[in-house]
Enzyme design. Structure first.
Site, PDB file in Angstrom:
ATOM      1  N   ASP A 155       0.840  -1.198   0.000  1.00  0.00           N
ATOM      2  CA  ASP A 155       0.000   0.000   0.000  1.00  0.00           C
ATOM      3  C   ASP A 155       0.874   1.246   0.000  1.00  0.00           C
ATOM      4  O   ASP A 155       1.744   1.410   0.866  1.00  0.00           O
ATOM      5  CB  ASP A 155      -0.899   0.023   1.236  1.00  0.00           C
ATOM      6  CG  ASP A 155      -1.996  -1.025   1.163  1.00  0.00           C
ATOM      7  OD1 ASP A 155      -2.764  -1.005   0.189  1.00  0.00           O
ATOM      8  OD2 ASP A 155      -2.074  -1.866   2.078  1.00  0.00           O
ATOM      9  N   ASP A 171      -9.763  -6.773  -1.548  1.00  0.00           N
ATOM     10  CA  ASP A 171      -8.897  -6.188  -0.529  1.00  0.00           C
ATOM     11  C   ASP A 171      -9.757  -5.561   0.550  1.00  0.00           C
ATOM     12  O   ASP A 171     -10.485  -4.604   0.291  1.00  0.00           O
ATOM     13  CB  ASP A 171      -7.984  -5.134  -1.181  1.00  0.00           C
ATOM     14  CG  ASP A 171      -7.045  -4.471  -0.184  1.00  0.00           C
ATOM     15  OD1 ASP A 171      -6.996  -4.901   0.982  1.00  0.00           O
ATOM     16  OD2 ASP A 171      -6.339  -3.523  -0.594  1.00  0.00           O
TER      17      ASP A 171
END
Length: 249
Positions: free
Chosen positions: A47, A188
């Site tokens: 991320d 996700d």
């Protein structure tokens, strides 16, 4: 099928990919955890947040370079940024295998960025946040290597699971089957015991697993992995085998 329905479990062998989210790992045990996961995970989910698209600032291309010192697994960068071209170029420079851009800020430059990534020999993906419909990416969906569906609001671990977003996975699978598209479907967000069955029924190709589903289960990554496998098997009726889930007899 709606996200809350529970259809009969498909009794066909199927292979999925597991992508641990390294933002949620214990950095005090970075080397130990990566060394263990190298033998079990399929790829790593990185991320990258800029503090503008979402409030947090997290990992970076530098982190990918450091992880590569102890891992040969592919890296998939999930951009949560307002300036997608800037970050895409940085990730191209370090040859990040998969670069996934936020659709909300990429439209207008999407074709150019996808071509830029492909020209570098890398893979391009788009990420759809909970309120963003699949229709947003239809003009270039045939060019994508991956579509990531967020099932939580982006930017923080531990957000509320949004089961309605699973319908997008079903929609994307139908589009792929009908048109022969080549993208993989990734989910996700809050991939854990409470939601394994719903997620499995929607049938994504790649599961991003974070703190609630893996890293936060126990103090030892070995025990956490075993617990995750047990919880998945008990919830779904699929048997875990060396990176694959195979239907039980």
């Amino acid at each position: 099928m709606t996200a809350t329905s529970t259809p009969t479990l498909t009794k066909r062998p199927r292979q999925i990919q597991l992508a641990p989210s390294l933002m949620t790992m214990d950095l005090d045990q970075f080397k130990e955890q990566i060394s263990f996961l190298n033998e079990r995970a399929n790829l790593y989910h990185i991320d990258i947040m800029d503090g503008h698209f979402v409030p947090n600032i997290t990992l970076s291309p530098w982190f990918i370079e450091q992880t590569r010192k102890i891992s040969d697994l592919p890296m998939s960068a999930h951009l949560m940024v307002t300036d997608a071209p800037f970050w895409v170029q940085q990730l191209i420079d370090i040859k990040c295998e998969m670069i996934c851009m936020p659709a909300e800020v990429s439209n207008g430059v999407a074709f150019r960025l996808i071509d830029q990534i492909h020209d570098a020999g890398l893979k391009a993906g788009m990420v759809l946040n909970p309120e963003t419909p699949v229709d947003t990416i239809l003009p270039y969906i045939d060019l994508l290597d991956k579509v990531t569906i967020m099932t939580i609001d982006p930017g923080f671990a531990g957000q509320r699971f949004l089961s309605v977003c699973l319908d997008k996975i079903v929609h994307l699978r139908k589009l792929r089957d009908e048109h022969g598209y080549g993208y993989q479907i990734e989910m996700d967000g809050s991939t854990n015991l409470a939601h394994w069955k719903l997620i499995s029924d929607a049938d994504p190709d790649i599961y991003v697993i974070g703190r609630s589903g893996l890293f936060g289960l126990t103090d030892r990554i070995e025990d956490s992995w075993d617990q995750m496998v047990h919880e998945y098997e008990q919830s779904t009726g699929y048997r875990f085998d060396n990176g694959r889930y195979i239907s039980k007899d």
